[in-house]
Scaffold this active site. Structure first.
Site, PDB file in Angstrom:
ATOM      1  N   ARG A 125       1.728   1.467  -5.916  1.00 31.55           N
ATOM      2  CA  ARG A 125       1.935   0.496  -4.832  1.00 31.55           C
ATOM      3  C   ARG A 125       0.648  -0.218  -4.479  1.00 31.55           C
ATOM      4  O   ARG A 125       0.654  -1.175  -3.701  1.00 31.55           O
ATOM      5  CB  ARG A 125       2.483   1.196  -3.598  1.00 31.55           C
ATOM      6  CG  ARG A 125       3.785   1.934  -3.783  1.00 31.55           C
ATOM      7  CD  ARG A 125       4.161   2.667  -2.514  1.00 31.55           C
ATOM      8  NE  ARG A 125       4.356   1.737  -1.439  1.00 31.55           N
ATOM      9  CZ  ARG A 125       5.510   1.099  -1.194  1.00 31.55           C
ATOM     10  NH1 ARG A 125       6.542   1.330  -1.968  1.00 31.55           N
ATOM     11  NH2 ARG A 125       5.630   0.255  -0.209  1.00 31.55           N
TER      12      ARG A 125
ATOM     13  N   CYS B 108       0.882  -1.174   0.000  1.00 33.38           N
ATOM     14  CA  CYS B 108       0.000   0.000   0.000  1.00 33.38           C
ATOM     15  C   CYS B 108       0.916   1.220   0.000  1.00 33.38           C
ATOM     16  O   CYS B 108       2.121   1.109   0.186  1.00 33.38           O
ATOM     17  CB  CYS B 108      -0.852   0.031   1.259  1.00 33.38           C
ATOM     18  SG  CYS B 108      -1.864  -1.410   1.465  1.00 33.38           S
TER      19      CYS B 108
END
Ligand code: AGP
Length: 608
Positions: free
Chosen positions: A27, A2
């Site tokens: 990401r 993340c």
């Protein structure tokens, strides 16, 4: 997996957070959210979708605060829904998180007994509640964060806002990447530097276990015993330009076109008197590798395919046994590795959880460890005994392209160095291959990328299929592995890579009318054999593509032919992968997939 970001300072926090999240979207991008302290209140905005949706939602509100946190998610616990989107608030704690709290279920049960209630399925909401619970017990936020994280197993990078502590962002990390950026009367927290390059290139990296107190006036970092520590200040050499698309339609195409420059960057300073010289990267790296019993290359995905190139060339040139292992397997197989062995961990991000775990295991077993890493000061770079940076600049597209090219270049250069050190090749051979890497390879890639109309035509044919096969022998088998991964991960065509000699042992049953079979033959000793394998597929209706050096290939070698503008085996094989990258790119564009952010994937897999 993340992306997290935090800001406190003189600017509008919402704008900084959105800008950072757009940069971090590679990401993970299945949901996004932010929390901003606006007029004394913490206002949270979340969406189940990409950052663009969050931007629309946030801009419809009057968020005028100068402190906030944000998050773009790659789901690990709980589906990519609104409820599971970060930030999560429990009591006075509003938190964003990158990582996995492995024992979150047990903690959640205990907190429910304390009266906490949860609206999401995430481990992150549990972490927020645990910190809030400890805050009630300890009173002091640093102590609360310290005692809460002690109870957590797994990895985390947290950024949080705590009610009652205005203008402060608290951060904590264990294994997951986190940096703290510093500017004039402002400070930033981010998963990586690309999120804040627009504002500052100055940053520091808290160590795993650190807790930080970040305000616009200054940053305090504390170790796990809550003792103040000073972490080294760094200045990124990357700039916003290198993190933007530069006029290309996609980051992936930009990054393919950056390969010639990246090759020159990775080689520069690593050649002396015409042969490889890694003395600038650390003491006796080559001597250590040449004197070890066995060399392992360990990585994931594309990086593992670069490791296969390293294995092949080291064995062929240096006549050294070289194992190439998947990091996710290596870390759990109790590998037969010891102090007389070397483990080379290859990773663009330097944060891949499996690769980091494999590195730590290799160190535990006493092996000499070397990182081949792109992102400066990343975990693998810092924890390996030595590191060779690949200097490719930021790679934003999820599909790795220039990172592979420079990894394969370094592995080839290193194999030449080991072979020369071991007396297995003479200086003339070393100079020839080194010169081919330095000049022939960048030129070949510039030609391929600069004139890819022919590759586009092939892509138009492949884009009509739902299956494809990449085949090859020797080093071309490993080029096939990377070509297959590129195609499937961005075009969603099911693709498999096969040793060319294996097709007839079963897979040929899958070959039918128009099924694309793509072969490369960069090792001229295997050219005829590979052609024979391709003709077996052709005889069963396959649509064939043949990739080989221009001086040996002919129009008759396949329905389509890609002539590589280079001669020698290793250089041609690396350039064949660039051809495959372009093939995958154009196929994906024609299939209208999200080329830079393919579904279900993330750029850096920092969880298992
Ligand atoms: C390749 O295109 C993928 N993005 C993926 O396989 C990637 O190479 C792998 O996750 C390893 O990442 P790393 O190089 O950052 O360790």
């Amino acid at each position: 997996m993340c992306g997290i970001i935090g800001y406190t300072g003189k600017r509008n926090a919402k704008d900084v957070i959105l800008s950072g999240l757009f940069s971090l979207e590679y990401r993970g991008y299945d949901s996004a959210g932010m929390a901003v302290v606006s007029e004394g209140k913490t206002v949270t905005v979340k969406t189940a979708g990409k950052v663009k949706m969050l931007e629309n939602a946030a801009n419809s509100l009057n968020l005028c605060g100068s402190i906030g946190i944000g998050h773009t998610r790659w789901a690990t616990h709980g589906a990519p829904t609104f409820e599971n989107a970060h930030p999560h608030t429990q009591g006075r704690v509003t938190l964003v998180h990158n990582g996995i709290i492995e024992n979150y279920a047990k903690i959640k049960t205990a907190l429910e007994k304390e009266g906490y209630r949860f609206s999401s399925e995430t481990d992150t909401e549990v972490a927020a509640a645990l910190i809030d619970s400890r805050l009630s017990a300890e009173g002091d936020p640093l102590k609360a964060i310290g005692s809460a994280t002690e109870k957590m197993r797994g990895s985390f990078a947290f950024a949080m806002i705590i009610e009652g502590f205005p203008n402060v962002i608290f951060a904590a990390r264990r294994d997951s990447p986190l940096i703290i950026g510093t500017g004039e009367e402002e400070a930033f927290i981010a998963s990586d530097i690309t999120a804040i390059l627009k504002y500052t290139r100055n940053y520091l990296i808290p160590e795993s276990g650190d807790i930080a107190r970040v305000t616009s006036d200054g940053i305090s970092v504390f170790d796990s015993d809550l003792l103040p520590v000073a972490r080294e200040k760094k200045v990124s050499v990357w700039d916003t330009e290198s993190a933007e698309k530069g006029g290309y339609p996609h980051f992936m195409l930009k990054e393919i076109n950056e390969e010639p420059t990246a090759i020159k960057n990775v080689i520069s300073g690593r050649i002396k008197n015409g042969v490889p010289d890694f003395s600038g990267d650390g003491e006796n790296i080559v001597a250590r590798l040449a004197s070890t019993d066995r060399i392992f290359t360990v990585a994931c995905g594309t990086a593992m395919h670069a490791g296969l190139f390293g294995k092949y060339i080291t064995e062929k040139l240096a006549r050294r046994p070289c194992e190439c292992e998947l990091a996710s397997e290596f870390r759990y197989k109790n590998p037969i590795v010891g102090k007389d062995d070397a483990v080379i961990v290859i990773s663009q991000s330097g944060e891949t959880a499996d690769s980091l775990a494999a590195l730590r295991l290799a160190k535990e077993k006493g092996a000499f460890t070397l990182g081949i890493v792109n992102v400066a000061a990343s975990s693998i770079a810092r924890e390996a005994d030595n590191v060779i940076y690949t200097r490719a600049g930021p790679e934003i597209a999820v599909a790795s392209t220039k990172a592979f090219t420079v990894q394969a270049t370094v592995m080839t250069l290193l194999s030449v160095a080991i072979a020369l050190e071991s007396g297995k090749i003479d200086a003339e051979t070393a100079k020839r291959i080194t010169s081919e890497l330095s000049y022939e390879l960048p030129e070949a890639i510039k030609i391929l990328a600069g004139d890819d109309g022919h590759i586009k035509k092939i892509a138009a044919e492949i884009s009509k299929s739902e299956n494809a096969f990449f085949i090859g022998r020797g080093i071309d088998r490993y080029a096939a592995e990377e070509g297959s991964l590129k195609l499937k991960e961005i075009s969603y065509i099911h693709s498999e890579a096969y040793a060319a000699g294996e097709l007839k042992h079963g897979t040929l049953s899958l070959i039918g009318e128009g099924v694309p079979v793509i072969a490369s033959a960069c090792d001229r000793a295997l050219y005829e054999k590979t052609k024979a394998g391709l003709s077996e597929a052709k005889a069963r209706g396959a649509m064939t593509v043949f990739v080989s050096p221009a001086d040996i290939c002919t129009e008759k070698d396949g329905d389509f032919v890609i002539a590589l503008p280079c001669i020698s085996e290793y250089i041609a094989a690396i350039s064949a992968v660039t051809a495959y990258q372009l093939l995958a790119y154009h196929t994906a564009v024609m299939r209208k997939t999200d080329v830079d952010m393919p579904k279900n994937l993330a750029k850096s897999v920092t969880v298992e």
